[in-house]
Design an enzyme around this catalytic site. Structure first.
Site, short mmCIF file in Angstrom:
data_model
loop_
_atom_site.label_atom_id
_atom_site.label_comp_id
_atom_site.label_asym_id
_atom_site.label_seq_id
_atom_site.Cartn_x
_atom_site.Cartn_y
_atom_site.Cartn_z
N GLU A 13 0.81 -1.22 0.00
CA GLU A 13 0.00 0.00 0.00
C GLU A 13 0.84 1.27 0.00
O GLU A 13 0.33 2.35 0.28
CB GLU A 13 -0.95 0.00 1.20
CG GLU A 13 -2.09 -0.98 1.04
CD GLU A 13 -3.24 -0.66 1.99
OE1 GLU A 13 -4.30 -0.26 1.50
OE2 GLU A 13 -3.07 -0.82 3.20
N HIS A 32 -1.83 6.22 7.70
CA HIS A 32 -2.89 5.34 7.20
C HIS A 32 -3.28 4.46 8.37
O HIS A 32 -2.44 3.74 8.91
CB HIS A 32 -2.38 4.51 6.03
CG HIS A 32 -3.35 3.46 5.60
ND1 HIS A 32 -4.68 3.72 5.39
CD2 HIS A 32 -3.19 2.14 5.34
CE1 HIS A 32 -5.29 2.62 5.02
NE2 HIS A 32 -4.42 1.64 4.99
N HIS A 100 -12.18 -0.06 5.20
CA HIS A 100 -10.73 -0.23 5.29
C HIS A 100 -10.14 0.57 6.44
O HIS A 100 -9.51 0.01 7.34
CB HIS A 100 -10.15 0.23 3.94
CG HIS A 100 -8.69 -0.04 3.77
ND1 HIS A 100 -8.11 -0.21 2.54
CD2 HIS A 100 -7.68 -0.14 4.67
CE1 HIS A 100 -6.82 -0.42 2.69
NE2 HIS A 100 -6.53 -0.37 3.97
ZN LIG Z 1 -4.61 -0.41 4.73
#
Ligand SMILES: [Zn+2]
Length: 183
Positions: A13, A32, A100
């Site tokens: 990612e 994140h 997510h």
């Molecule tokens: Zn993630």
């Protein structure tokens, strides 16, 4: 691009980070988060943008919610702002990612960590408020009294001025914790 030719492959990612840094030169810190407290908030009608990866998959792409490619990263970076040119910084500091997590991109590392923590804390407060409210009133009447716009501006300024307070403690926590610090 790794600095060393033989470096092990980076986390898949990483496109989340690379595309935001490319699009917004003023951003120098990104968190994140998969904080479960914040994930449900993509279903509510809030002013915080929601990025739905399903709208951007290519036909042959793995559909596991991860941001595995430059195009998916670019689409996520675009969701931080309604404008599409002349960008230095984003319009929004936080974007929810459907199913997510969330993504936080203020301009300093300290403010970024502060906001990432409080995205989770505020989600917990709001969820608790909704539960209490609904326990005492009909669901149809459930209304949370949000901050007023001038309070949002005021608390933003206050947060930027005070985010250095917990920073030393957080830094010490990382330094003292293996594998980051000394045994
Ligand atoms: Zn993630």
């Amino acid at each position: 691009m790794p600095l060393e030719a033989n470096a092990p492959p980076g986390y898949i990612e990483r496109y989340i980070h690379s595309e935001i840094y490319k699009m917004y030169p003023a951003v120098n810190s990104i968190v994140h988060s998969h904080a479960s407290a914040a994930v449900p908030y993509r279903i509510l009608d809030t002013s915080t943008p929601v990025y739905d990866v399903a709208e951007h998959y290519q036909p042959d792409e793995i559909r596991d919610l991860l941001i595995r490619s430059v195009p998916l990263g670019q689409a996520l970076a675009s969701s931080f702002s309604k404008r599409h040119s002349g960008l230095t910084g984003p319009d929004h500091a936080v974007v929810f990612m459907r199913g997510h997590g969330s993504r936080v991109v203020p301009s300093s590392i300290e403010d970024c960590i502060f906001r990432a923590n409080y995205t989770k804390e505020n989600a917990l407060i709001q969820t608790t408020s909704l539960g209490l409210r609904n326990a005492y009133h009909n669901f149809d009447e459930a209304q949370i009294q949000h901050l007023h716009y001038d309070e949002i501006e005021g608390t933003k300024t206050m947060g930027e001025a005070t985010c250095h307070r917990p920073w030393g403690l957080q830094l010490r926590g990382v330094e003292d914790a293996t594998p980051y610090g000394k045994e």
